[in-house]
Structures are given as C-alpha cells and as structure tokens.
Write an enzyme that holds these catalytic residues in place. Structure first.
Site, PDB file in Angstrom:
ATOM      1  N   LYS A   1       0.975  -1.612   0.230  1.00 31.60           N
ATOM      2  CA  LYS A   1      -0.227  -0.134  -0.004  1.00 31.60           C
ATOM      3  C   LYS A   1       0.710   1.275  -0.308  1.00 31.60           C
ATOM      4  CE  LYS A   1      -3.326   2.576   2.708  1.00 31.60           C
ATOM      5  NZ  LYS A   1      -3.768   2.355   4.233  1.00 31.60           N
TER       6      LYS A   1
ATOM      7  N   GLU B   1      10.708  -4.368   4.529  1.00 27.66           N
ATOM      8  CA  GLU B   1      10.759  -6.181   4.513  1.00 27.66           C
ATOM      9  C   GLU B   1      10.190  -6.497   2.846  1.00 27.66           C
ATOM     10  OE1 GLU B   1       8.973  -4.934   6.622  1.00 27.66           O
ATOM     11  OE2 GLU B   1       9.308  -5.843   8.750  1.00 27.66           O
TER      12      GLU B   1
ATOM     13  N   GLY C   1      -4.850  -1.643   5.535  1.00 26.51           N
ATOM     14  CA  GLY C   1      -4.169  -3.214   4.682  1.00 26.51           C
ATOM     15  C   GLY C   1      -4.135  -4.389   4.599  1.00 26.51           C
ATOM     16  N   ARG C   2      -5.548  -4.298   5.651  1.00 30.84           N
ATOM     17  CA  ARG C   2      -6.049  -5.444   6.269  1.00 30.84           C
ATOM     18  C   ARG C   2      -7.389  -5.781   5.605  1.00 30.84           C
ATOM     19  NH1 ARG C   2      -4.898  -2.200  10.339  1.00 30.84           N
ATOM     20  NH2 ARG C   2      -5.978  -1.455  11.655  1.00 30.84           N
TER      21      ARG C   2
ATOM     22  N   GLU D   1      -4.817  -6.434  14.451  1.00 32.04           N
ATOM     23  CA  GLU D   1      -4.424  -5.436  13.899  1.00 32.04           C
ATOM     24  C   GLU D   1      -5.366  -4.145  14.342  1.00 32.04           C
ATOM     25  OE1 GLU D   1      -1.011  -4.691  11.239  1.00 32.04           O
ATOM     26  OE2 GLU D   1      -2.452  -4.263   9.570  1.00 32.04           O
TER      27      GLU D   1
ATOM     28  N   HIS E   1      -5.111 -33.333  17.741  1.00 32.09           N
ATOM     29  CA  HIS E   1      -4.202 -34.018  18.104  1.00 32.09           C
ATOM     30  C   HIS E   1      -3.055 -33.135  19.038  1.00 32.09           C
ATOM     31  CE1 HIS E   1      -5.889 -37.933  17.458  1.00 32.09           C
ATOM     32  NE2 HIS E   1      -6.518 -37.187  16.277  1.00 32.09           N
TER      33      HIS E   1
ATOM     34  N   LYS F   1       9.217  -0.839  14.394  1.00 33.02           N
ATOM     35  CA  LYS F   1       9.457  -0.813  12.935  1.00 33.02           C
ATOM     36  C   LYS F   1      11.287   0.443  13.373  1.00 33.02           C
ATOM     37  CE  LYS F   1       5.735  -0.751   9.972  1.00 33.02           C
ATOM     38  NZ  LYS F   1       4.888   0.164   8.858  1.00 33.02           N
TER      39      LYS F   1
HETATM   40  O1  LIG Z   1       1.094  -2.546   2.382  1.00 39.36           O
HETATM   41  P1  LIG Z   1       1.852  -2.139   3.315  1.00 39.36           P
HETATM   42  O2  LIG Z   1       2.424  -0.348   2.991  1.00 39.36           O
HETATM   43  O3  LIG Z   1       3.565  -2.625   2.565  1.00 39.36           O
HETATM   44  O4  LIG Z   1       1.742  -2.196   4.344  1.00 39.36           O
HETATM   45  C1  LIG Z   1       2.751  -3.834   5.549  1.00 39.36           C
HETATM   46  C2  LIG Z   1       2.060  -4.398   6.032  1.00 39.36           C
HETATM   47  O5  LIG Z   1       1.816  -3.431   6.899  1.00 39.36           O
HETATM   48  C3  LIG Z   1       1.466  -2.748   8.252  1.00 39.36           C
HETATM   49  O6  LIG Z   1       1.090  -0.966   7.799  1.00 39.36           O
HETATM   50  C4  LIG Z   1       1.808  -3.320  10.072  1.00 39.36           C
HETATM   51  O7  LIG Z   1       3.618  -2.879   9.726  1.00 39.36           O
HETATM   52  C5  LIG Z   1      -0.273  -2.849   7.541  1.00 39.36           C
HETATM   53  O8  LIG Z   1      -1.253  -2.913   8.561  1.00 39.36           O
HETATM   54  C6  LIG Z   1       0.237  -3.590   6.498  1.00 39.36           C
HETATM   55  O9  LIG Z   1      -1.046  -5.053   6.148  1.00 39.36           O
END
Ligand SMILES: O=P(O)(O)OC[C@H]1O[C@](O)(CO)[C@@H](O)[C@@H]1O
Length: 562
Positions: free
Chosen positions: A220, A226, A283-284, A369, A400, A524
C-alpha cells in the site's frame, strides 16, 4: 469533523466510558445472577434452542446455540449495541465518513465490492467508478497472463507469479490462493514472499526460470522495508538471471499494487504497470482491492467477481438484517460477552478444511491489528478488555495437539468451528468419502466441548474411582459452528466479510479505532536504529543494557568484533 461537518468519530465523541454505561452494568449484574451457566440445562429447558439460536446468511449457516447465553443475555447485548451506536458507526462506515479518526481516513473496503452503479462518496467524489476501472484493468491483465498473451522479456510465457508483500499485502491473497486451489490454473504456480529473512525469497525462487516469472510487488505504502528489500533482491536476481538484461526487462516482469505512484516509479516500475487502490482501504482490509491481483490471475476474473459477490452479500446482510438475525453483530457481541464477563483472553478459529490452513493467520491480522488497542477513540485509556488473542489451525490436526487444553484446561476459550457440507469436486470419490469423517470430528468436538462428560457418566463406564476426575469433561466451552455449503470463491468472500464486520462490531462497542495500527510503528523505528549497530558496530544512543549485550553477542557470533 469531516468535510460534511459531521462528527469525525461517527458520533462517538464524548461517549460515556463503556463500563459506566447502564447497559454494560446491566450485563454485569446479569452475569452475576446467571452464576455457573450449564449448557446441558439450557438445552434441556428449551427444545427449540438449536433452531432459535441459529442464523442463515447466504451460504452460511451459523449455530450459536452452544454459547453461554440466554434470551436475556442476548437482549442485553443488543441493548449494549444500541447504546454504543454500532448501527450508527456502521452506517457512517458505509457512507464514507472518516471513522478512522487517528488517521483521518474513510474506511471503505465495502466500496471495493459495491456494484458498478452504486454511489459511495469520499469528499464528494463517487469512488465506485474508480474501483471498477481498476478491477477491469486487473481482469484484462490477469486474462493476458493466464492466456500466455503477456510474455516476459524473452517472449516466454509466464509460468510462475511471485507476490512480494507483507501483512495485508500478503496474508489475504496467500490465504485465498490456498483456499481456492481447486479453482486455480494448476499449471500457473503462485508463490508468496513476505519475510525479510532472505530464506523466504531464496526458497520462493528455487527452481524458477526468470524468463517465465512475474513479480507482483504489493505494498500500500511502497515504503515497507521488508517488501522493498525483497523486491530489490528479486529485481537483481531477475536481471542477473536474464544474463545481465537492462532495466527495460523489469517492465515485463514486475507490476506494482499500491497507493503510492511516486514510490513505485522510484523503485523502477513503470506506473503503467501499477494497479492502484486508495488510502480509504486499510491494509488488512485490502485483499479484494488490487492487492488481490495474484489471486485473480490464479482463479480468473470471473471467479474473483464471485468472491466479491460473496463479500457483498454479507455487507448487505450486515447493513440491513435486524439485530436479532444479524450474524456479524451476534458474533461480535458474543465476543464482547466473553471478554467482558468471563475473562476470556483468546479466541480459537478452527476450520475443518485443509484448504483453510492459512485462514486463522489471516484473521490474526484482521482482528488483532484492528482491535489490539488500549485507548478509546478519544485517546482515553480503556478499562475493559479489547481484542482477544486469535489463534488456531485446521482440525483435525489441532485435536491431536492442543484440544486437550480446550477440553480440560482451566481457561475459557470460545471457538469457531468452520466446516463445509460438500468436499471439493476435485477430490474424487475415495478422498471425498473421507469428508464425512472430517465433519463427524467437527460435530463431535462441538458436542464434547459443550456438554462434556460428567463424573457419573465416567463411573458408569466402570472407570476406577481414582481416574474419574482425570476422565471427566466439564463441558460448557462455547462454540459457534459455521456450516457452509462448499468452499467456493463466493463462500470464502462471505466468510471473510463475516469476520470483517464482527471485528467492526467489537471495535464499535469497545470504542476503539479499529482501523489504525500505531502499535506496529515502534518496532519498525527501532529496527532501523539497531541495524547499523549489527552491521557496522555503530553506537546506538539510548540502547538498553539487555539489547546492547545481545547486539554485542550477535556481532561476536558473526565474527564482527574488533
Ligand atoms: O502494504 P504495506 O504498506 O507494505 O504494509 C504492509 C502491512 O504493514 C502494516 O502497516 C503493519 O506494519 C499493515 O497494516 C500492512 O498490512
């Protein structure tokens, strides 16, 4: 105040703290009066309980009769929902008000599945045409990849799609890809890379031919470290694997899903290859936006639209069903009941479907979240428990592993048991026959959790007295059973929307902002600060003694000490 001059918190400003509301206090009194709730007694006293405490939504049948509630409990919970204006906030969300107060944003994932002729306005602009324009572009692109019409730099057909993203830019499509595997093109592999651990990308690239690989960089913000780190490594791998191809090759092998055009461009992806979405999609809550592109390629545009139809079906239900028959409202309120009055700390989601093996992981972000907050929408500390720990894995594997604790442990853990009437067609007769055994396990677990086995019943089996306590099952462990027709795209959409709105209801009652996620920021920032200490031995101001010692030890183990 938003642009319309309406209250930005959807009417919540100045709300009486939840635990001081008469409706909350009435529930507390009711809980005390109920004392120990025995499901056997509740069922014995009401032959129609299973029928009365069930609700149908689309292809979902929800049985909530095995909950520790009476008619009075449910009535009091509905009164709490009315007092906390859940319906008002819901309407504000659907209307496009900026109910994400701390980020000043509208919350409009429901617009992502609105029909073409719907009108949903943000700041006076109808967002629906834009949603469908992107969906149409996605459909065109997905069809080209599926047909082999979109080719790579060397003209080779795309055989593997690698989605690089994390959190909401990974969990939704990854979960749904697995859930809908029987609907996918089996000769087009889709892989998902999220972890900044290089092993994730390493394994995803294993055996791939770069000429036949398409990367989808899903982010987003397009600033998530990452994702950008993995995408950069993937780009380098591609160019190297193509024998030192120049950057123009990137255009044939990389597309972006984002709200941030400038960052996409800076990364080196042509914005003509970008599928956009908007800041009013959390995002979620984004997987039915452009973030679903990898899934759309896998299952095809028509199936993707069926998925959206499933979401919409539950959206419409949530907006219009009366409180007594409103499934997300009921599920949300039941969670409020256990968190508030039974000290339940966690909630298990136990799908009886191998295809839903990532479903609970997806829900963890959606729920935790969203509702892992400890201040109300005005920033005041809350005095009541908010979101539970959500966990679980597919049955029967869990049986199990950890069901022992569910049955005989000391903790209250409400659970959802999710199953399907029909196995997927692809299984063939012999494997499909196993479905009855799978579902027998689901039904048996709900029964055992609810009704247990009394000491007398154990004795009647001739069990020696000293073993009786060990073999007794108290029961009264509450479950909701969600029985759906089959795991189709539409049903998956229905299930997800059910949970999205359940989470919404709980956030509304608890008076928290379910749509921000400030809690992920500190880690972060600190990671960025600590990294130079690991790599260069840089001094990090204000590093605590424990972390400093760990950093020093790490450097020593990596042979980096002077
Ligand atoms: O889509 P982006 O901006 O890379 O963010 C990834 C994820 O990181 C977050 O902001 C949490 O760090 C989530 O809410 C989001 O889904």
């Amino acid at each position: 105040m938003n642009a319309d001059g309406a209250d930005a918190a959807g009417g919540a400003a100045g709300r009486t703290p939840l635990d001081r509301m008469p409706e909350w206090q009435a529930l507390a009194r009711h809980r005390a009066e109920l004392g120990e709730v025995r499901l056997r007694a509740l069922f014995d006293g009401d032959a129609a309980r299973a029928e009365r405490y069930s609700v149908r939504v689309g292809d979902l049948y929800l049985d909530y009769s095995k909950h520790l509630v009476t008619d009075e409990t449910l009535a009091l919970l509905r009164e709490l929902a009315a007092a906390t204006d859940v319906a008002g906030l819901r309407d504000a969300m659907f209307r496009g008000d900026r109910i994400n107060v701390t980020e000043g944003r509208a919350v409009l994932h429901t617009a992502l599945r609105a029909p073409r002729d719907a009108v949903v306005e943000v700041d006076g602009e109808n967002v629906v045409p834009g949603v469908h324009a992107v969906l149409d572009r996605m459909a065109g692109f997905a069809a080209r990849v599926r047909d082999g019409d979109w080719t790579g730099h060397t003209g080779a057909r795309i055989r593997t799609v690698v989605n690089i993203g994390i959190g909401g830019s990974d969990l939704g499509p990854a979960m749904a890809y697995e859930a809908l595997l029987p609907y996918t093109l089996r000769d087009l592999d889709v892989r998902f890379v999220s972890n900044v651990d290089g092993a994730d990308l390493h394994e995803a690239l294993h055996g791939l031919d770069a000429a036949e690989t398409l990367f989808i960089v899903a982010s987003k913000t397009f600033t998530t470290i990452e994702t950008i780190t993995n995408a950069t490594s993937a780009k380098n791998w591609l160019l190297e694997s193509l024998g030192g191809a120049d950057a123009s090759a990137v255009a044939k092998h990389f597309v972006a899903l984002s709200t941030n055009g400038p960052e996409v461009e800076r990364f080196g992806i042509d914005t003509a290859n970008m599928f956009e979405f908007w800041d009013w999609v959390g995002g979620r809550y984004s997987f039915d936006s452009a973030i679903g592109l990898s899934l759309m390629i896998a299952i095809g545009p028509d199936r993707f639209r069926e998925l959206l139809d499933g979401f919409r079906l539950v959206d419409d239900h949530f907006r219009t069903a009366p409180p007594e028959a409103n499934a997300p409202l009921l599920l949300g309120l039941l969670g409020v009941w256990y968190g508030g009055f039974f000290d339940a700390q966690s909630h298990a989601v136990l799908p009886y479907s191998h295809y839903l093996s990532r479903f609970t992981a997806y829900l963890q972000q959606l729920d935790m979240e969203s509702n892992g907050k400890s201040v109300d929408r005005e920033g005041r500390p809350v005095d009541w428990d908010t979101g539970p720990v959500v966990w679980g894995t597919p049955g029967t594997n869990g049986q199990h592993a950890y069901y022992q604790l569910l049955h005989q442990g000391t903790r209250m853990i409400p659970a959802d048991l999710i199953g399907f009437a029909r196995p997927v067609d692809e299984l063939g007769p012999e494997l499909a026959a196993q479905h009855d055994l799978l579902m027998a396990n689901l039904f048996a677990q709900g029964q055992a959790l609810a009704f247990g086995k009394t000491a007398d019943e154990v004795r009647a089996e001739g069990v020696p007295e000293e073993q009786v306590p060990h073999r007794t099952f108290h029961g009264d462990h509450p479950t909701t059973t969600v029985l759906a027709t089959e795991l189709s795209p539409s049903v998956l959409g229905q299930l997800i929307a059910l949970y999205e709105h359940k989470v919404f209801v709980q956030g509304a009652v608890w008076d928290i902002d379910s749509f921000d996620q400030w809690g992920v920021e500190l880690g972060k920032v600190l990671a960025k600060r600590v990294e130079p200490a690991l790599t260069e031995g840089a001094e990090v101001a204000g590093l605590d003694a424990s972390t400093a010692a760990l950093v020093a030890r790490y450097r020593q183990l990596r042979g980096r000490t002077d």
